[in-house]
Design a protein around this motif. Structure first.
Motif, PDB file in Angstrom:
ATOM      1  N   ASP A 110     -13.023 -31.304  29.949  1.00 23.16           N
ATOM      2  CA  ASP A 110     -13.663 -30.983  28.675  1.00 23.16           C
ATOM      3  C   ASP A 110     -12.712 -31.133  27.492  1.00 23.16           C
ATOM      4  N   ALA A 111     -13.323 -31.253  26.320  1.00 24.07           N
ATOM      5  CA  ALA A 111     -12.607 -31.200  25.039  1.00 24.07           C
ATOM      6  C   ALA A 111     -13.125 -29.993  24.275  1.00 24.07           C
ATOM      7  N   VAL A 112     -12.339 -29.516  23.338  1.00 23.88           N
ATOM      8  CA  VAL A 112     -12.761 -28.387  22.508  1.00 23.88           C
ATOM      9  C   VAL A 112     -12.437 -28.704  21.050  1.00 23.88           C
ATOM     10  N   VAL A 113     -13.330 -28.276  20.172  1.00 24.78           N
ATOM     11  CA  VAL A 113     -13.144 -28.457  18.727  1.00 24.78           C
ATOM     12  C   VAL A 113     -13.154 -27.082  18.078  1.00 24.78           C
ATOM     13  N   LEU A 114     -12.053 -26.734  17.422  1.00 22.88           N
ATOM     14  CA  LEU A 114     -11.927 -25.463  16.714  1.00 22.88           C
ATOM     15  C   LEU A 114     -11.978 -25.740  15.209  1.00 22.88           C
ATOM     16  N   THR A 115     -12.840 -25.010  14.491  1.00 21.29           N
ATOM     17  CA  THR A 115     -12.999 -25.212  13.056  1.00 21.29           C
ATOM     18  C   THR A 115     -12.643 -23.936  12.313  1.00 21.29           C
ATOM     19  N   LEU A 159       1.418 -23.366  15.887  1.00 21.15           N
ATOM     20  CA  LEU A 159       0.976 -24.279  16.931  1.00 21.15           C
ATOM     21  C   LEU A 159       1.823 -25.551  16.923  1.00 21.15           C
ATOM     22  N   LEU A 160       2.368 -25.912  18.085  1.00 21.23           N
ATOM     23  CA  LEU A 160       3.105 -27.159  18.240  1.00 21.23           C
ATOM     24  C   LEU A 160       2.132 -28.207  18.774  1.00 21.23           C
ATOM     25  N   LEU A 161       1.854 -29.212  17.983  1.00 18.34           N
ATOM     26  CA  LEU A 161       0.871 -30.218  18.362  1.00 18.34           C
ATOM     27  C   LEU A 161       1.395 -31.090  19.491  1.00 18.34           C
ATOM     28  N   LYS A 195      -5.384 -33.111  17.791  1.00 18.08           N
ATOM     29  CA  LYS A 195      -5.577 -33.861  16.557  1.00 18.08           C
ATOM     30  C   LYS A 195      -6.109 -32.930  15.473  1.00 18.08           C
ATOM     31  N   LEU A 196      -5.538 -33.045  14.278  1.00 18.01           N
ATOM     32  CA  LEU A 196      -5.991 -32.261  13.132  1.00 18.01           C
ATOM     33  C   LEU A 196      -6.727 -33.151  12.146  1.00 18.01           C
ATOM     34  N   SER A 197      -7.738 -32.585  11.503  1.00 16.58           N
ATOM     35  CA  SER A 197      -8.418 -33.311  10.434  1.00 16.58           C
ATOM     36  C   SER A 197      -7.477 -33.430   9.240  1.00 16.58           C
ATOM     37  N   ARG A 198      -7.865 -34.225   8.253  1.00 19.68           N
ATOM     38  CA  ARG A 198      -6.991 -34.478   7.108  1.00 19.68           C
ATOM     39  C   ARG A 198      -6.618 -33.199   6.372  1.00 19.68           C
ATOM     40  N   SER A 212      -8.438 -28.370   8.715  1.00 25.49           N
ATOM     41  CA  SER A 212      -9.447 -27.345   9.005  1.00 25.49           C
ATOM     42  C   SER A 212     -10.052 -27.483  10.401  1.00 25.49           C
ATOM     43  N   VAL A 213      -9.910 -28.638  11.019  1.00 29.99           N
ATOM     44  CA  VAL A 213     -10.499 -28.884  12.337  1.00 29.99           C
ATOM     45  C   VAL A 213      -9.395 -29.299  13.314  1.00 29.99           C
ATOM     46  N   LEU A 214      -9.327 -28.566  14.437  1.00 33.71           N
ATOM     47  CA  LEU A 214      -8.376 -28.852  15.509  1.00 33.71           C
ATOM     48  C   LEU A 214      -9.149 -29.307  16.745  1.00 33.71           C
ATOM     49  N   THR A 215      -8.817 -30.506  17.237  1.00 33.35           N
ATOM     50  CA  THR A 215      -9.457 -31.047  18.435  1.00 33.35           C
ATOM     51  C   THR A 215      -8.429 -31.165  19.555  1.00 33.35           C
ATOM     52  N   ILE A 216      -8.782 -30.648  20.739  1.00 38.16           N
ATOM     53  CA  ILE A 216      -7.926 -30.767  21.925  1.00 38.16           C
ATOM     54  C   ILE A 216      -8.703 -31.546  22.976  1.00 38.16           C
ATOM     55  N   ASP A 217      -8.199 -32.729  23.341  1.00 41.59           N
ATOM     56  CA  ASP A 217      -8.950 -33.604  24.247  1.00 41.59           C
ATOM     57  C   ASP A 217      -7.983 -34.432  25.098  1.00 41.59           C
ATOM     58  N   PRO A 218      -7.981 -34.164  26.424  1.00 41.46           N
ATOM     59  CA  PRO A 218      -8.704 -33.096  27.124  1.00 41.46           C
ATOM     60  C   PRO A 218      -7.867 -31.818  27.125  1.00 41.46           C
TER      61      PRO A 218
END
Length: 236
Positions: free
Chosen positions: A161-166, A185-187, A192-195, A198-204
């Motif tokens: 799964d992937a998760v999107v945190l806003t 948070l250490l990326l 991936k962060l939005s520009r 405000s949005v953090l995506t973790i995949d997978p």
């Protein structure tokens, strides 16, 4: 902070030469002097606080000061004039009753608002009707509110799964950063962060991604963190 000058007076100005000099100096467009500067104290102000535009390196033999809102000497945007000999403030069209001019030319704003943000110009007039002009900047910010986090899914499976945190906030002109287990948070390559961050995506997702996430919003005068959102990762 210095003692305040005499209260502002509306009506006829005893020394008409001060205003005459201001109009003539506008027409002549006299050059500014590099040594004359304006410092905002504090540099960034929270809405509702007091701010001082502190003047440094004033020339000698001054007869008075005139403050204007904006980057130019414009009588329509005159805040007030100050006569040194009588220590009187004479309001102009842009005067809001929250401004006080001190004997050293500095300008105090009480209970600043977001609308006070901008440039302010001081005209320092010598008794021989020569003057110097300098412009300073006032920055006012609203304290930020508490943000919250919305997750696409708070329970996910490792490698699948992937998760999107806003990060949700109503504030504007702010910066955003993310925290994981109360640390910055250490990326990783999977994040991936939005520009605007405000949005953090973790995949997978992986098992090491499980734990509490927070977002923090901040501006030059305040900051606020969201409540932790726990991400559960199933594996094995």
């Amino acid at each position: 902070m210095e003692s305040r000058s005499a209260p502002a007076h509306r009506g006829c100005v005893p020394w008409q030469g001060l205003l005459l000099a201001a109009s003539l100096l506008t027409f002549w467009s006299l050059p500014t002097t590099a040594q004359l500067t304006i410092e905002s104290v504090p540099p960034n102000a929270a809405e509702g606080k007091d701010v001082l535009l502190h003047v440094h390196n004033l020339p000698g033999f001054l007869g008075g000061y005139v403050w204007f809102k904006g980057e130019s000497v414009d009588s329509n945007h005159q805040i007030a004039s100050y006569i040194i000999d009588t220590q009187e403030i004479h309001p102009g069209p842009a005067y809001s009753s929250r401004e006080t001019i001190y004997p050293n030319g500095s300008l105090l704003f009480q209970n600043v608002t977001l609308q006070d943000t901008g440039y302010y110009t001081l005209l320092a007039i010598k008794k021989i009707f020569q003057g110097e002009i300098v412009t300073g900047q006032l920055r006012v910010y609203q304290p930020v509110g508490k943000p919250s986090i919305r997750a696409s899914n708070a329970t996910v499976t490792e490698h699948k799964d992937a998760v999107v945190l806003t990060c949700l906030t109503n504030d504007r002109g702010i910066s955003i950063r993310w925290l994981f287990k109360n640390q910055s948070l250490l990326l990783t390559a999977r994040m991936k962060l939005s520009r605007d961050n405000s949005v953090l995506t973790i995949d997978p997702v992986r098992r090491e991604d499980a734990g509490g996430y927070q977002c923090e919003v901040f501006n030059p005068v305040s900051s606020s963190k969201s409540e932790p959102l726990r991400l559960d990762v199933y594996y094995g």
